[in-house]
Design a protein around this motif. Structure first.
Motif, PDB file in Angstrom:
ATOM      1  N   TYR A 241       0.829  -1.208   0.000  1.00 52.20           N
ATOM      2  CA  TYR A 241       0.000   0.000   0.000  1.00 52.20           C
ATOM      3  C   TYR A 241       0.861   1.255   0.000  1.00 52.20           C
ATOM      4  CZ  TYR A 241      -3.090   3.697   1.482  1.00 52.20           C
ATOM      5  OH  TYR A 241      -3.765   4.878   1.550  1.00 52.20           O
TER       6      TYR A 241
ATOM      7  N   TRP B  42       5.701  -1.033   2.625  1.00 48.87           N
ATOM      8  CA  TRP B  42       4.840  -1.389   3.761  1.00 48.87           C
ATOM      9  C   TRP B  42       3.483  -1.869   3.288  1.00 48.87           C
ATOM     10  CZ3 TRP B  42       0.048  -0.068   5.457  1.00 48.87           C
ATOM     11  CH2 TRP B  42      -0.290  -0.515   6.746  1.00 48.87           C
ATOM     12  N   LYS B  43       3.028  -2.948   3.931  1.00 46.90           N
ATOM     13  CA  LYS B  43       1.640  -3.365   3.862  1.00 46.90           C
ATOM     14  C   LYS B  43       1.308  -4.003   5.189  1.00 46.90           C
ATOM     15  CE  LYS B  43       2.706  -7.657   1.353  1.00 46.90           C
ATOM     16  NZ  LYS B  43       2.366  -8.468   0.155  1.00 46.90           N
ATOM     17  N   ALA B  44       0.088  -4.419   5.388  1.00 38.34           N
ATOM     18  CA  ALA B  44      -0.370  -4.830   6.704  1.00 38.34           C
ATOM     19  C   ALA B  44       0.472  -5.952   7.312  1.00 38.34           C
ATOM     20  CB  ALA B  44      -1.837  -5.242   6.630  1.00 38.34           C
ATOM     21  N   ASP B  45       0.961  -6.860   6.469  1.00 33.72           N
ATOM     22  CA  ASP B  45       1.679  -8.018   7.007  1.00 33.72           C
ATOM     23  C   ASP B  45       3.149  -8.047   6.613  1.00 33.72           C
ATOM     24  OD1 ASP B  45       0.631 -10.534   4.543  1.00 33.72           O
ATOM     25  OD2 ASP B  45       1.255  -8.454   4.342  1.00 33.72           O
TER      26      ASP B  45
END
Length: 115
Positions: free
Chosen positions: A32, A98-101
């Motif tokens: 993201y 960066w992403k949630a995981d």
């Protein structure tokens, strides 16, 4: 885990320009947020530019109007165009994905602004 490799750092005079590039080993489309951070000696790492998957950008006041981040999801690259560089821009610059995981970092590239 995606591997990130920064390039383009070096020595530049005050008022000069540099273009940093970050190449990813895999697709960045799922991340993201892609960003550039910097860390000067004795200081904490700080964000200097970020860009969302849809192209939205954010900059701190310290670089706004001088730095421009761009993202090419097809080429899996993120660039940082830095103009009107100042001695206080001297730092190691890091690329981040960066992403949630997942939160991936490159090893950094040194930018030195000095006459």
């Amino acid at each position: 885990q995606v591997q990130l490799v920064e390039s383009g750092g070096g020595l530049v005079q005050p008022g000069g320009s540099l273009r940093l590039s970050c190449a990813a080993s895999g697709s960045i489309f799922s991340f993201y947020l892609m960003g550039w951070y910097r860390q000067a000696p004795g200081k904490q790492r700080e964000s200097v530019a970020s860009i969302t998957r849809d192209g939205g950008t954010m900059y701190p006041d310290s670089v706004k109007g001088r730095f421009t981040i761009s993202r090419d999801n097809a080429k899996n690259t993120v660039n940082l165009q830095m103009n009107s560089l100042k001695p206080e821009d001297t730092a190691v610059y890091y690329c981040n994905a960066w992403k949630a995981d997942m939160d991936s970092w490159g090893k950094g590239t040194l930018v030195t602004v000095s006459s």
